[in-house]
Design a protein around this motif. Structure first.
Motif: not given
Length: 676
Positions: A656-662
């Protein structure tokens, strides 16, 4: 938060002096050796078949990780530990909260168990809530893929993950056995340690374990915010090289004991875990979690009469976590409940063998505070099930059925109005078979009809869910979710070589999903996008495979791959957070004391996206491991794990956080493990 006095004593005694526990564990082999006592850990039957057959005789697709393989594969969360198994990805809400995703299905459709009973937590409610079990103390993990796992819970249309430990000893033991390990390094500066020991005199067996975990903020190879998200909505790309608020600390442990006999056991255990971790979606929010669990289990075999085996399991869990905003308690989540089951195995009736069983659970969920988006709810489930196998020469036919009744009752609440009551009768059935073509080749298949009662949050959610940045709205008029599925596998095995490839197709007549409406809701002056739980016709289909080939005396080649295709048939659009095509290969070398591995996992770009969902670039994760067994009387092994050797920006589309976390940057983790 109130802590019972006996828990404080246990915490002070067992968790803080972990290094003493490790040292003590490794001092015992000499005592056992002097007594010339042969010690071996019990073999645990594989989940997915209550008759206890070997994994290669199962009709359902299953993966089993245990022993040294599990020790070297462990990550900080259950989801990350299993991520990369064919058909399995992870929700990955940062490095501290991650649930397994099986064949594109997550949340309530994947049943997570500990020793055959549910892990009671709040992880299915929200992706930022951690699973209530730590991988450090798990001895074996079974992953059953597909709805044929229905015996373990009516909602398990995606599959089952069963984390197995030996906290209740099940086998007669004379002497002592155990393991310990310590880890340092990695992208989050990990400092982990765990010790497990079992002792017995042939009649009474006692278990104890303790662990501790500390990590710093995750080092990442770039900005946490993706380029696509920044270009789409203007989110600034800040904090290069560091995933802010991703540190964690936790500890836990257990004491257990059992009376063991030639044909069975009866025992109990108490376990506790503490976990304090940052929520990467909100820089000033941390979750302080505590879970206490009592287990009782018993099994006896070789009984006379029609039913020659009986198994009893029961677990009571008291779970609570507080969401701390700048150190102050914002919202508190509580989940308390009991689950129990009894299973009777009947003696063979000709070529027919099987079991009947009954399961019951009663849980009380509470959400208290400003950001509570669901009311307090009581959920009760009860179900009767049957599983039968008919042997036909070297082949078999299997049948399973489950009749259930579920009530989901919300309580009166000033924010949610008058309490409501919903009841459902979910019934499921599966028919399977295994056909042995010859001594090497076999084919398996399953046909299933599955029904799932909606969860409490799908029914009653009505508020701002800050972790996902949405205003979520449930629907109390939902009926049972229904699906039909088929899966098949082709398997080959010859000595040290094996190969399997499978395909599946699951069609939902009314898939319950969370979909954006395009509206915005004013929440204290902040506008959040509205998302409603709605039903749509949907299809999940895919393919998964793996192979192991011994290409030289001490060298194995491992191959794997999986692909999921999931669509909302209402408008022929793709469903969100579906992992892309993945292919992997690895070379594993082991000779005497030296071991080495090199693994490559290629995840392709995901361009099949849902509405308002950004595409995700592909990546290649190259990892390596070197291990060396020390030339000592103790069975000690040093290892070093290197991950993301290409230092790529790894964003998993299922997150769900792929665009603010890696995932973390290129790193090396060092460890010492041992067992006796």
């Amino acid at each position: 938060m109130h802590h019972a006095p006996n828990l404080q004593v246990l915490s002070a005694f067992a968790f803080r002096p972990l290094l003493i526990a490790v040292a003590t564990a490794f001092s015992i082999p000499a005592i056992a050796a002097d007594a010339n006592v042969a010690i071996d850990l019990p073999t645990v039957p594989v989940t997915g078949n209550p008759l206890g057959v070997a994994s290669d005789e199962l009709v359902v697709p299953i993966a089993v990780i245990s022993g040294r393989e599990l020790s070297l594969k462990r990550e900080s969360t259950l989801g990350d530990t299993l991520n990369g198994i064919p058909g399995v990805s992870a929700t990955q809400f940062g490095p501290n909260a991650s649930r397994p995703v099986i064949r594109g299905l997550d949340g309530e459709r994947v049943r997570i168990m500990q020793n055959g009973t549910s892990i009671l937590d709040a992880s299915s409610l929200s992706f930022d809530h951690a699973v209530g079990v730590d991988p450090l103390i798990i001895e074996q993990i079974d992953v059953v893929r597909g709805p044929a796992a229905l015996l373990y819970g009516g909602s398990a249309v995606g599959g089952v993950v069963n984390a197995i430990d030996h906290r209740i000893p099940k086998e007669q033991l004379e002497g002592a056995t155990g393991r310990a390990e310590m880890r340092f390094g990695g992208p989050s500066n990990t400092r982990n340690g765990a010790a497990v020991i079992d002792v017995g005199n042939g009649i009474i067996a006692i278990h104890a374990d303790a662990y501790t975990r500390r990590t710093d903020d995750l080092d990442i190879p770039g900005y946490a915010v993706s380029r696509r998200k920044s270009e789409q909505d203007g989110t600034p790309r800040e904090n290069r090289g560091k995933l802010v608020n991703s540190s964690a600390e936790g500890d836990g442990g257990a004491l257990g004991a059992a009376l063991t006999f030639d044909n069975g056991y009866i025992g109990t255990s108490f376990s506790t875990m503490n976990n304090n971790y940052g929520v990467v979606a909100e820089e000033n929010v941390r979750i302080d979690m505590k879970s206490n669990r009592w287990d009782v289990a018993s099994e006896f075999t070789d009984l006379g009469g029609m039913f020659n085996r009986v198994k009893l399991r029961a677990a009571h869990t008291d779970y609570e976590h507080r969401e701390l905003e700048n150190g102050s308690v914002g919202t508190t989540f509580k989940n308390r409940g009991l689950e129990s089951s009894i299973e009777l195995g009947h003696r063979p009736l000709g070529a027919l063998s099987g079991v009947i069983g009954y399961q019951f659970n009663n849980t009380n969920f509470e959400a208290l505070g400003e950001e509570a988006f669901v009311p307090s709810v009581n959920t009760q489930n009860q179900a009767a099930y049957i599983y039968e196998e008919l042997a036909i020469a070297k082949h078999k036919i299997t049948f399973g059925g489950r009749l259930g009744h579920t009530t989901v009752d919300s309580k009166d609440n000033a924010n949610f109005g008058t309490g409501q009551s919903n009841s459902f009768n979910p019934n499921s059935v599966v028919l399977g078979g295994l056909y042995n073509i010859d001594s090497n080749w076999s084919v398996t298949g399953n046909l299933s009809h599955n029904e799932r009662a909606p969860s409490y949050f799908e029914l009653y959610a009505n508020g701002a869910h800050m972790a996902t940045g949405q205003f979520e709205v449930g629907n109390t008029d939902f009926k049972k979710e229904r699906s039909k599925g088929v899966d098949a596998q082709l398997r080959w095995k010859d000595a040290k070589n094996s190969f399997s490839i499978g395909t599946y197709y699951t069609r939902f007549s009314n898939f319950i999903g969370l979909f954006g409406t395009g509206n915005e809701i004013d929440v204290n002056g902040e506008f959040l996008p509205e998302a409603k739980f709605m039903t749509v016709p949907a299809v999940f289909k895919g393919v998964e495979g793996e192979a192991k080939f011994n290409i030289a005396n001490n060298l194995n080649l491992n191959l794997l791959g999986d692909y999921v295709h999931a669509k909302d048939l209402r408008n022929d659009k793709y469903l969100p957070r579906i992992a892309p095509l993945r292919l992997g290969a690895g070379l594993h070398y082991q000779r005497n004391s030296l071991g080495a591995r090199l693994d490559v996992l290629k995840a392709f770009a995901q361009t099949h996206t849902a509405e308002n969902e950004l595409k995700t670039d592909g990546y290649t994760n190259v990892s390596a491991l070197v291990s060396y067994k020390l030339p000592t009387k103790l069975n000690l092994e040093l290892f070093a794990k290197a991950n993301n050797l290409l230092n790529q920006e790894i964003r998993d589309h299922a997150s769900f956080l792929k665009d603010i976390s890696m995932q973390g940057q290129r790193s090396i983790l060092f460890g010492l493990r041992g067992d006796f």
